[in-house]
Write an enzyme that holds these catalytic residues in place. Structure first.
Site, PDB file in Angstrom:
ATOM      1  N   ALA A 178       0.830  -1.204   0.000  1.00  0.00           N
ATOM      2  CA  ALA A 178       0.000   0.000   0.000  1.00  0.00           C
ATOM      3  C   ALA A 178       0.862   1.250   0.000  1.00  0.00           C
ATOM      4  CB  ALA A 178      -0.907   0.007   1.230  1.00  0.00           C
ATOM      5  N   CYS A 179       0.348   2.277  -0.670  1.00  0.00           N
ATOM      6  CA  CYS A 179       1.004   3.592  -0.644  1.00  0.00           C
ATOM      7  C   CYS A 179      -0.074   4.647  -0.457  1.00  0.00           C
ATOM      8  CB  CYS A 179       1.816   3.837  -1.907  1.00  0.00           C
ATOM      9  SG  CYS A 179       0.849   4.058  -3.396  1.00  0.00           S
ATOM     10  N   GLY A 180       0.336   5.876  -0.393  1.00  0.00           N
ATOM     11  CA  GLY A 180      -0.591   6.967  -0.112  1.00  0.00           C
ATOM     12  C   GLY A 180      -1.808   7.015  -1.002  1.00  0.00           C
ATOM     13  N   VAL A 201      -3.533   3.208   0.675  1.00  0.00           N
ATOM     14  CA  VAL A 201      -3.658   2.895   2.107  1.00  0.00           C
ATOM     15  C   VAL A 201      -5.127   2.934   2.527  1.00  0.00           C
ATOM     16  CG1 VAL A 201      -3.320   5.208   3.070  1.00  0.00           C
ATOM     17  CG2 VAL A 201      -2.541   3.222   4.346  1.00  0.00           C
TER      18      VAL A 201
END
Length: 92
Positions: A7-9, A41
């Site tokens: 997950a990333c922003g 996220v």
């Protein structure tokens, strides 16, 4: 089967890069039966419970606490292959 979520922003570029690096690291660690998915996220908050390992940058990990029965892995440097491999090895 090991199920990994990265997950990333916002779920665009960096989660895909982490996904590819995680797949390489898993192969290097001798794993052959795995699936790796990527998302934002925000999406990960709802999906994390279905994964064995959830990986995100350290500044996003707090948002995922308590949302998975698996392991949470926080990365200091998303581009560091050695960090990814080492931290995966610790939770496998």
């Amino acid at each position: 089967m090991v199920k990994v979520l990265t997950a990333c922003g916002n779920g665009m570029g960096s989660s895909m890069v982490i996904k590819m690096k995680v797949e390489n690291a898993l192969r290097n660690l001798g794993q052959s039966d795995f699936t790796v998915n990527s998302c934002s996220v925000g999406e990960a908050k709802g999906l994390a419970a279905g994964y064995d390992i959830v990986i995100a940058s350290v500044h996003l990990i707090d948002e995922l606490q308590g949302r998975t029965n698996g392991k949470l892995v926080g990365l200091d440097n998303l581009m560091d292959d050695n960090e990814i491999k080492t931290k995966l090895q610790e939770v496998l």
